[in-house]
Scaffold this motif. Structure first.
Motif, PDB file in Angstrom:
ATOM      1  N   PHE A 169       0.863  -1.177   0.000  1.00  0.00           N
ATOM      2  CA  PHE A 169       0.000   0.000   0.000  1.00  0.00           C
ATOM      3  C   PHE A 169       0.899   1.227   0.000  1.00  0.00           C
ATOM      4  N   SER A 170       0.926   1.920  -1.129  1.00  0.00           N
ATOM      5  CA  SER A 170       1.820   3.060  -1.295  1.00  0.00           C
ATOM      6  C   SER A 170       1.010   4.343  -1.348  1.00  0.00           C
ATOM      7  N   GLY A 171       1.453   5.347  -0.586  1.00  0.00           N
ATOM      8  CA  GLY A 171       0.728   6.607  -0.601  1.00  0.00           C
ATOM      9  C   GLY A 171       1.503   7.714   0.070  1.00  0.00           C
ATOM     10  N   ASN A 172       1.054   8.936  -0.144  1.00  0.00           N
ATOM     11  CA  ASN A 172       1.709  10.091   0.450  1.00  0.00           C
ATOM     12  C   ASN A 172       1.115  10.389   1.825  1.00  0.00           C
ATOM     13  N   ALA A 173       1.602  11.447   2.444  1.00  0.00           N
ATOM     14  CA  ALA A 173       1.126  11.815   3.771  1.00  0.00           C
ATOM     15  C   ALA A 173      -0.363  12.133   3.731  1.00  0.00           C
ATOM     16  N   GLY A 174      -1.091  11.604   4.704  1.00  0.00           N
ATOM     17  CA  GLY A 174      -2.518  11.868   4.808  1.00  0.00           C
ATOM     18  C   GLY A 174      -3.399  10.929   4.030  1.00  0.00           C
ATOM     19  N   ALA A 175      -2.790   9.931   3.347  1.00  0.00           N
ATOM     20  CA  ALA A 175      -3.588   9.022   2.525  1.00  0.00           C
ATOM     21  C   ALA A 175      -4.293   7.945   3.335  1.00  0.00           C
TER      22      ALA A 175
ATOM     23  N   VAL B  81      -1.475  -1.408  -4.185  1.00  0.00           N
ATOM     24  CA  VAL B  81      -2.597  -0.486  -4.076  1.00  0.00           C
ATOM     25  C   VAL B  81      -2.014   0.915  -3.918  1.00  0.00           C
ATOM     26  N   LEU B  82      -2.378   1.819  -4.827  1.00  0.00           N
ATOM     27  CA  LEU B  82      -1.912   3.200  -4.750  1.00  0.00           C
ATOM     28  C   LEU B  82      -2.959   4.047  -4.032  1.00  0.00           C
ATOM     29  N   LEU B  83      -2.503   4.758  -3.018  1.00  0.00           N
ATOM     30  CA  LEU B  83      -3.345   5.687  -2.272  1.00  0.00           C
ATOM     31  C   LEU B  83      -2.790   7.084  -2.481  1.00  0.00           C
TER      32      LEU B  83
ATOM     33  N   GLN C  32      -7.948   9.303  -3.150  1.00  0.00           N
ATOM     34  CA  GLN C  32      -8.258   8.373  -4.224  1.00  0.00           C
ATOM     35  C   GLN C  32      -7.404   7.117  -4.071  1.00  0.00           C
ATOM     36  N   LEU C  33      -7.931   6.003  -4.545  1.00  0.00           N
ATOM     37  CA  LEU C  33      -7.164   4.757  -4.535  1.00  0.00           C
ATOM     38  C   LEU C  33      -7.398   4.007  -5.833  1.00  0.00           C
TER      39      LEU C  33
END
Length: 500
Positions: free
Chosen positions: A285-291, A442-444, A456-457
């Motif tokens: 699960f990859s995402g930036n801050a706040g995802a 999974v992109l967040l 968005q995901l």
């Protein structure tokens, strides 16, 4: 090799040290009835290892032991080991342990060089008598440097060392002998010859970390036996030593079926995955801050608890106390699951992370709980604290290999840069070579809008399984993640996919 009568000598037996992890790198234990040299600079843990070797032998295997102390007084030793919870006076009173004190104040027990005749006979007779009186199986001598301090010639030291090891072998005991290694010298022992005479050699070393000392161990030789080569980490904990051997990469993968799914307890999201992650899959699960990466991780372990599956949550950047508070805000009582043995948090200090130690914390926790789910929050933190790309890759390969062997389904959380954008996510995943070692991605992303933060995901891949790859909006409510619905084509931001 057979002797003149055509018979083969009996194989060398093993004696378990009882020290967690040490017997594994020794290939099953110390060579029974032989003497091994433990060498290292001051403060590397030699005395602790020798004493724990005796203590574990007595308390775990019923094997009495004899300690010969050539540096510290017997009273000092008793006080020092009490800090580990080892009650030496009680073991001595019961006849299971004897301490022979030949520290500097009692050097009359050690002979000196006279007319080139060298003998440790007085001390050896005391050791032999004590071994026979206790029926001892183990002997520890700490240290050779102090024992041989009066002998300056290498010939004398070699002769005395041969005399010592020969007599110990004749007594049938397994012995650990400590020797000093001076900083900056290439020699592994005080005189540079003990390591050649000894039948086994263990080297201890240390390097300063930001907040604690980092310790390593190497088995240089174990005559006649196989062992695990290479440097391994160890730590001195409240109860003694713990060694962290590397987990074999050739682990057998447990048979799993794609039909068995592990859901998140978020019905619309699980539907995207066709019921959840396939069993023993590793999802990134990859995402930036706040995802909301940690929230997805908490959802995953909570859903497992509700279906009767224990879980382990490894947290590096955020404390487990903070995660419990977040879970409580969503109405989830994870503390109850911990008390019932269905969940364990592992807090990893952000400074001086030792990857092998973290691996064994995970392995021990997963096996103790019979865990079927694991969350690591986050693997990007391992890189940010200075772990090299090679160490990072090896850590993940060992962790994934273990989890696939055990049939554990894994969620890896990965933070990408870019304050509120998503363009860096595919690039970061590709550069870290993560796409090839995980089964699902999974992109967040959290994007700043005039009306607030929009999330968005999209499910980029699920190896061997159909899935919905369209982008969806979601938000974080009082009950956790809520999927709002599929984005219209005009709203899509074109995240792209990482190359395989």
């Amino acid at each position: 090799m057979a002797d003149e009568h055509g018979t083969f000598p009996p194989p060398i037996g093993r004696l378990e040290s009882g020290i967690p992890g040490l017997d594994r790198i020794l290939g099953g234990g110390l060579p029974k009835g032989r003497s091994l040299l433990v060498t290292g600079e001051t403060g590397t843990g030699k005395t602790v290892l020798l004493n724990e070797f005796l203590y574990r032998g007595i308390t775990q295997y019923g094997e009495p032991g004899v300690l010969v102390s050539c540096e510290e007084s017997a009273d000092d030793i008793r006080r020092n080991v009490a800090g580990f919870g080892w009650d030496y006076p009680a073991l001595e009173a019961s006849g299971q342990l004897a301490v022979i004190d030949v520290s500097p104040s009692l050097h009359e027990l050690v002979t000196v060089e006279v007319n080139e005749h060298y003998s440790l006979t007085p001390l050896l007779e005391i050791i032999a008598g004590t071994v026979e009186r206790l029926g001892a199986h183990r002997v520890a001598i700490d240290s050779l440097g102090s024992l041989f301090v009066r002998y300056r010639s290498e010939t004398a030291v070699r002769e005395l060392f041969h005399q010592l090891t020969h007599r110990l072998k004749g007594l049938g005991v397994t012995a650990l002998l400590s020797g000093e290694r001076h900083a900056g010298r290439s020699l592994l022992s005080e005189h540079g010859l003990e390591e050649f005479v000894a039948e086994g050699l263990i080297e201890l070393s240390k390097t300063p970390g930001e907040l604690r000392t980092v310790r390593q161990m190497v088995i240089h030789k174990l005559r006649g036996l196989s062992y695990q080569s290479g440097q391994v980490e160890f730590a001195i904990e409240a109860s003694g030593l713990e060694v962290f051997p590397r987990i074999p990469l050739e682990a057998r993968v447990a048979p799993v079926t794609l039909e068995t799914r592990k859901g998140f307890g978020i019905d619309p999201f699980d539907a995207l995955l066709r019921g959840g992650l396939p069993e023993a899959h590793v999802a990134l699960f990859s995402g930036n801050a706040g995802a909301g990466k940690s929230t997805f991780g908490l959802h995953f372990v909570r859903a497992g608890i509700e279906t009767g599956e224990a879980g382990v949550y490894v947290t590096i950047e955020e404390s487990s106390a903070q995660l419990r508070l977040v879970a409580r805000h969503y109405g989830w009582d994870l503390a109850a699951a911990e008390r019932e043995g269905r969940l364990q948090f592992i807090d990893v200090p952000f400074s001086d992370i030792r990857p092998d130690q973290v691996l064994y914390q995970v392995v021990n926790a997963a096996r103790a709980l019979g865990a079927r789910r694991l969350v690591l929050d986050s693997i990007s933190a391992l890189l940010s604290i200075g772990m090299s790309a090679r160490e990072h890759r090896l850590f993940l390969e060992q962790l994934i290999g273990f989890c696939k062997t055990e049939g554990i389904t894994v969620v890896l959380l990965y933070a990408v840069g870019g304050a509120f954008g998503l363009a860096e996510a595919p690039v970061a995943i590709t550069q870290a070579r993560l796409s090839s070692i995980v089964d699902a991605i999974v992109l967040l992303r959290a994007t700043e809008r005039p009306q607030g933060l929009e999330r968005q995901l999209s499910v980029v891949k699920v190896r061997g399984s159909d899935h919905d790859s369209a982008p969806y909006r979601y938000h974080i409510a009082n009950q956790g993640i809520v999927i709002d619905g599929r984005l219209a084509a005009t709203d899509r931001s074109g995240a792209g996919e990482p190359s395989e």
